[in-house]
Design an enzyme around this catalytic site. Sequence first.
Site, PDB file in Angstrom:
ATOM      1  N   ASP A   1       0.824  -1.210   0.000  1.00  0.00           N
ATOM      2  CA  ASP A   1       0.000   0.000   0.000  1.00  0.00           C
ATOM      3  C   ASP A   1       0.855   1.255   0.000  1.00  0.00           C
ATOM      4  O   ASP A   1       1.980   1.264   0.503  1.00  0.00           O
ATOM      5  CB  ASP A   1      -0.890   0.030   1.254  1.00  0.00           C
ATOM      6  CG  ASP A   1      -1.882  -1.109   1.285  1.00  0.00           C
ATOM      7  OD1 ASP A   1      -1.448  -2.252   1.518  1.00  0.00           O
ATOM      8  OD2 ASP A   1      -3.074  -0.854   1.094  1.00  0.00           O
ATOM      9  N   LYS A   2       0.284   2.341  -0.522  1.00  0.00           N
ATOM     10  CA  LYS A   2       0.965   3.629  -0.464  1.00  0.00           C
ATOM     11  C   LYS A   2       0.710   4.315   0.865  1.00  0.00           C
ATOM     12  O   LYS A   2       1.651   4.635   1.593  1.00  0.00           O
ATOM     13  CB  LYS A   2       0.506   4.541  -1.615  1.00  0.00           C
ATOM     14  CG  LYS A   2       1.130   5.938  -1.514  1.00  0.00           C
ATOM     15  CD  LYS A   2       0.669   6.878  -2.615  1.00  0.00           C
ATOM     16  CE  LYS A   2       1.310   8.263  -2.436  1.00  0.00           C
ATOM     17  NZ  LYS A   2       0.898   9.203  -3.493  1.00  0.00           N
TER      18      LYS A   2
END
Length: 673
Positions: free
Chosen positions: A296-297
Site C-alpha cells: 500500500d501507499k
Amino acid sequence: MKQDSDAVNVPACFVSSHEGFHGSIKNFIKDFVVTEIDINGHQVNTVADKQTSDCSSSYKTSAECKENSHSLVSQGTDFSAEYGEDIALPSPETFDLGVILGQSVSDELEQFVLTLKDENPAKQELSLGSFADKHHRANVHRAIRHRFPFLMTVTIQPEIRVREDPDYRELSQLVTEDEAEDFFRFIDAKVQGSSYTFGPDDSKEHRTAVHHFLSKRFGKLVETKSFNDKGTTAISVRLRERGRPKKRCADERKEEEVYTAFILCKENLETLEAISYMAAALGVLPSDFTYAGIKDKRAITYQSMVIKKVSPQRLKEKTFEFEKRGIHLSQIHSVSEPLRLGRLQGNHFDLVVRDLRPHGTGDAHSSGAHTHTRLAALVEEALENVKARGFVNYYGPQRFGSGQSVQSDQVGLALLKEDMVSAVRLFFTPEKGDDPPSHAKRHFLQTNNAKETLALMPLSKARERLMLRALNRYGTGPDGCTQAWLSLPHSMRVFYLHAYCSRVWNEAVAHRLSTLGHRAKRGDLVWVEKKGQNKLEDAGETCSAQIHVVTDQEEQEGIYTLGQVLLPMPGNTVKYPENAIGTWYQERLTRDGLSDCRFRVSSLKLNLPGCYRPLLAFPRNLRYQLQRETSREGGGEASGGRKQDSLALALSFDLDSSCYATICLRETMKCDP
C-alpha cells in the site's frame, strides 16, 4: 446480502449477516502498518539484527509495541545462502549424512522425508541442530541437496533447518517425481555445457506449461527447447553460458553477480516510487530491484527486496540519504539470487479503526455508556463472524487505482486489445483539478508533445516519466507507444492486464453469490486434495491446484463448502465453471470485445495463463481491542470546546498473499472503511 458501495469495481455481496458498524481508517499513517510474511512464514521485520528496533521506532505506538512483543518470531535469523560461498568442497559422492549429521539426526531426517507425502509439507520443517563452523554448514547444505534434491535447507545461524522445496513440489506436478529429482540434481551440479532431457511428451499444452515453469523459476540459469526425435517430442534443458569473458573483464562479471537483500520500510510512498528514487541515487535501473509483492501507499510497510549490482557496503552508505525521503533500510546482507514476485506467504496487518459508531448514527462522536456497550457488542459479533466464516475474497480498490479518473483496468483492457495509442492516452488521463501531475498530463493530451510534458511532470512520478522519455525518443504513434510500455518493468506492464482480469473476477464472484447462493453447486470448480499433493498454498491466487467440477450428487450431499469454491481469473490455460457462471464469463468478455482474446500481448512480452482464486478468504491470528479516545469539539480547552468520547478499534491479523485488509474490514463493518 447486498449494500451500496462507493468502492470502485468492488461489489457489495457479503457472507455474514451481522449488523456491522461505521468507522474510519488511515486517519494517521501509523494506523495502517503492513508487514510482509516471507515464504518461510516469518514477518520480515522481526529479525533481531535489524538496525532499528520496532518499539523504538517513531512509527509504533506503545500499544502496538506491546502487541508485537507477543508475535516476534525467529530471533537472530540470518537467511544468507551460505552454501553459495566459494569454498572448497569434496565431491558429493563422498558425503555420508550419518557422518556429517550424526546417525541419530540422519535417521530422523530419513523419517521426516517419509512423512512429507502424508502431511502438509508447507507447514513442516525439521531442525538438524547447530553447526558453528561455516564449512561444516556448507557440507550439510550440499550433502542434503544431493541426497534429497526435493528438500531446501535454511540457515538460522548457527542452526540449519530443512523443509520441502516448493519449486520441486510444483515441478513434480508437471513431470514424474524421478524426473523432478534428476532435474534438481542437474541444476544443483551446475556443470558447464551439460544438459538434461525430460521424457517424451506429445502434449503441446503440457510442454508449454513445463516451459513456462522452467522459465519462471530457472530462466537465468537455463534455456529450454522442444525437439523431435524419431516421432516423439521432448524438452531439453541446457545451462546458460556464463557471460562472454573475452569482452567483459572479471571485475565487470563479478559486479553483475552481486545481489544485496534488505528490508524496505517506506512511509506514504508507492513501491515503484521508492524504487525509482533509490535507483537514481545508486545509478542503477529500477528493474535491478526485485521484490515479492507491491505494498500500500498510504501506510507504513515492511517488505523484502533484493538489488542487483550493488554491494551491501555501498547500500549502507546511502541509507541516511534515503531516510530523508521516508525510506528506511535494514537487514542489509549479501544473497545469491534475486527475489521472485509472489514468493511470500502473505502479510501481517496492525490497524486502527477510529470514530466507531453504529450504523444509522450521524454523530461520529456518539458517546455514553449505552452507545459504547452497544458498539462493543457489534464489534465482537462482527469480528467473530468474519473469523469463523471468512469474507468474500474481492480484489481491493487499490488494485484498480481508487479515485482515479481512468482506472488501471481500463488501461489493461486497451492493452489486451493491443490498442497501444489508446492505452497511453488512458494512462495520461488527468485527475480533476490542476495539481502538477494532472497539469502535465493535460498538456500531453492537448499537445502530444512528450518533451514538454516531461519538463512539467514531477520527479516523483516515476512511471509517467519513464513513459514520456520513451515517447520523446520513439514518437507517439503505435510503435512509439509500444516502446513506451516496454520502458516500464515487466511487473508494472502486466499489472494493468491483471487489473482488468481482477475487475472481471470481482464481478463474477458477486454474480455467483447473488444467483447461486452460498453453497457449492453443480458445475462449480473446487480444489480437491490428492495423496502426496499440497493443499492450496494460500487463499489468494493459485495456478497449481487440482481442479474438480462439482457433480449433481456432490451438490445434493453437500460434499463441498463455499470456502472450497474457486473462480478462475481469465487467462489462456484456465477452465471455466460448467454452469451458468461459465456462460457469464464468456458473455462478459464478449461485451468488452475479447471473445477471441488469447490473453497474450506479444509486442509487450506479456502472457496471462490465468489462475484460480478462492471465493472466500479467512484472517488468521486475529486479535482486537477497543480503546477509548477523548477529543475536544469546537477547538481547544481555551475556546470552551466540549470533550467528546469515542471508541477506536485496534486489531491485528494475517492474510494470505493477494488478499486485502480493506476488504476484510469491509465485510466486518458492512461498509467501506
